[in-house]
Design an enzyme around this catalytic site. Structure first.
Site, PDB file in Angstrom:
ATOM      1  N   LYS A   1       0.805  -1.229   0.000  1.00 37.08           N
ATOM      2  CA  LYS A   1       0.000   0.000   0.000  1.00 37.08           C
ATOM      3  C   LYS A   1       0.841   1.283   0.000  1.00 37.08           C
ATOM      4  O   LYS A   1       0.491   2.252  -0.658  1.00 37.08           O
ATOM      5  CB  LYS A   1      -0.943   0.014   1.209  1.00 37.08           C
ATOM      6  CG  LYS A   1      -2.085  -0.990   1.104  1.00 37.08           C
ATOM      7  CD  LYS A   1      -3.022  -0.834   2.291  1.00 37.08           C
ATOM      8  CE  LYS A   1      -4.200  -1.768   2.193  1.00 37.08           C
ATOM      9  NZ  LYS A   1      -5.210  -1.516   3.221  1.00 37.08           N
TER      10      LYS A   1
ATOM     11  N   ASP B   1     -10.193   2.785   2.062  1.00 36.00           N
ATOM     12  CA  ASP B   1     -10.356   2.177   3.396  1.00 36.00           C
ATOM     13  C   ASP B   1     -11.129   3.084   4.353  1.00 36.00           C
ATOM     14  O   ASP B   1     -11.970   2.616   5.123  1.00 36.00           O
ATOM     15  CB  ASP B   1      -8.984   1.857   4.012  1.00 36.00           C
ATOM     16  CG  ASP B   1      -8.336   0.642   3.364  1.00 36.00           C
ATOM     17  OD1 ASP B   1      -9.065  -0.241   2.878  1.00 36.00           O
ATOM     18  OD2 ASP B   1      -7.092   0.579   3.345  1.00 36.00           O
TER      19      ASP B   1
ATOM     20  N   ALA C   1      -3.292   0.331   9.507  1.00 42.33           N
ATOM     21  CA  ALA C   1      -4.758   0.330   9.443  1.00 42.33           C
ATOM     22  C   ALA C   1      -5.360   1.553  10.134  1.00 42.33           C
ATOM     23  O   ALA C   1      -6.485   1.950   9.835  1.00 42.33           O
ATOM     24  CB  ALA C   1      -5.294  -0.944  10.080  1.00 42.33           C
TER      25      ALA C   1
ATOM     26  N   THR D   1       3.361   1.808  21.725  1.00 49.44           N
ATOM     27  CA  THR D   1       4.526   2.655  21.461  1.00 49.44           C
ATOM     28  C   THR D   1       3.997   4.073  21.255  1.00 49.44           C
ATOM     29  O   THR D   1       3.513   4.424  20.170  1.00 49.44           O
ATOM     30  CB  THR D   1       5.262   2.166  20.192  1.00 49.44           C
ATOM     31  OG1 THR D   1       5.441   0.752  20.287  1.00 49.44           O
ATOM     32  CG2 THR D   1       6.605   2.854  20.012  1.00 49.44           C
TER      33      THR D   1
ATOM     34  N   ARG E   1       4.653   6.397  18.154  1.00 54.90           N
ATOM     35  CA  ARG E   1       3.930   6.183  16.871  1.00 54.90           C
ATOM     36  C   ARG E   1       2.605   6.937  16.876  1.00 54.90           C
ATOM     37  O   ARG E   1       2.175   7.456  15.850  1.00 54.90           O
ATOM     38  CB  ARG E   1       3.672   4.691  16.632  1.00 54.90           C
ATOM     39  CG  ARG E   1       4.900   3.902  16.272  1.00 54.90           C
ATOM     40  CD  ARG E   1       4.525   2.460  15.928  1.00 54.90           C
ATOM     41  NE  ARG E   1       4.178   2.289  14.532  1.00 54.90           N
ATOM     42  CZ  ARG E   1       3.625   1.183  14.036  1.00 54.90           C
ATOM     43  NH1 ARG E   1       3.339   0.162  14.839  1.00 54.90           N
ATOM     44  NH2 ARG E   1       3.342   1.088  12.758  1.00 54.90           N
TER      45      ARG E   1
END
Ligand code: ATR
Length: 292
Positions: free
Chosen positions: A77, A114, A143, A165, A168
């Site tokens: 992707k 998506d 996602a 984490t 992120r």
């Protein structure tokens, strides 16, 4: 099932498909071929296992074969971005392409359906005004980005991204906060003390926890308001999170709707036609029930 109106394969049949690595468990061929059959379109949809180092060759090959387009899944992707001629605003913000439109003039348009798929599925199960809804998203992986972008774009009241984490989650906060400055967006660790569950109307799990029956220990659903909805993007099996949400009488939404509606949007981009969603939902449910 109604008799097929689809012409048999002949010299005019064209091909659609999904590329991934691995791609063997993809439900996209079952979904798109049923839609093509129902609508009587002279197209077929196949799955292609393409290793990352072959991606550019595969895209050139698909264009050369006159394919109208294709879907992409993990791990392609992000890698598709530089191979596109143009990107839709969503694909650009999300930084990933899941649907490609190949034009006869050689142009390659990268889309990401998506987020649209997530929102359509969410609204089916949980309609109403979104502008007052506060959202907590668990996870900060690939996602998460499309879902975060779609919810920010829809103009919810506030979003908290919680991730094991924390850095992120912070990266997503910086990236998407710049695109959507009007919605308060915060990043917190996946920690009971940091999760604002009492002020959460919609909880979305995008982590891989639950895929194999694992519980999300940091998340106590008893803390959510009684009117809250809980969404898990996993499909095909009920995760402990959704089981608990149902037991608490909360609206529980799995990932099958998102899968179907991202496909429906891609289908519309390629064919201009509306995918018959309900027969496809039944078809995919039956396939998933019979999977070992
Ligand atoms: P994808 O692209 O499918 O979203 P990913 O990028 O590997 O996959 O992200 C998986 C998500 O699940 C991440 O948010 C990950 O948290 P980290 O960023 O801290 O790795 C989360 N995740 C995976 N295992 C987890 C666990 N045991 N507990 C909590 N979160 C977990």
């Amino acid at each position: 099932m109604s008799p097929s109106r689809q012409p048999p394969i002949d010299a005019a049949t064209r091909l659609l498909g999904v590329i991934g690595h691995p791609v063997g468990h993809s439900l996209s061929p079952a979904m798109h071929n049923l839609a093509l059959e129902r609508l009587g379109l002279n197209l077929r949809y196949l799955a292609f296992d393409i290793p990352p180092e072959q991606l550019a060759h595969a895209v050139t090959g698909m264009a050369t074969l006159g394919m109208p387009g294709f879907n992409a899944t993990i791990p392609h992707k992000e890698a598709l971005l530089p191979l596109m001629t143009t990107l839709s605003p969503e694909a650009e913000r999300i930084g990933a392409v899941n649907t490609v439109l190949l034009r006869p003039d050689g142009t390659r348009m990268g889309h990401n359906t998506d987020g649209d798929g997530f929102m359509t599925a969410l609204r089916e199960s949980w309609p109403g005004d979104l502008s007052t809804r506060r959202v907590v998203i668990l996870g900060a992986g690939g996602a998460t980005r499309a879902i975060l972008d779609a919810l920010l774009h829809a103009g919810v009241a506030a979003i908290t991204v919680a991730n094991r984490t924390t850095a992120r989650a912070g990266e997503l906060q910086r990236r998407f906060g710049a695109f959507h400055p009007n919605v308060p967006l915060s990043a917190v660790p996946l920690d009971p003390l940091a999760l604002p569950l009492e002020q959460c109307d919609l909880l979305v799990n995008t982590t891989s926890q639950g895929l194999h029956g694992e519980a999300l220990d940091a998340v106590d659903l008893a803390r959510l308001p009684k009117t809250a909805a809980v969404c898990d993007i996993v499909y095909g099996r009920e995760t402990p999170l959704l089981r608990t949400a149902r037991a608490h009488g909360l609206t529980a939404i799995d990932g099958l709707g998102m899968l179907i509606h991202q496909g429906a949007r891609a289908f519309q981009l390629w064919t201009g036609e509306t995918m018959p969603v309900e027969p496809i939902r039944l078809h995919l449910q039956r396939i998933l029930e019979n999977r070992p």
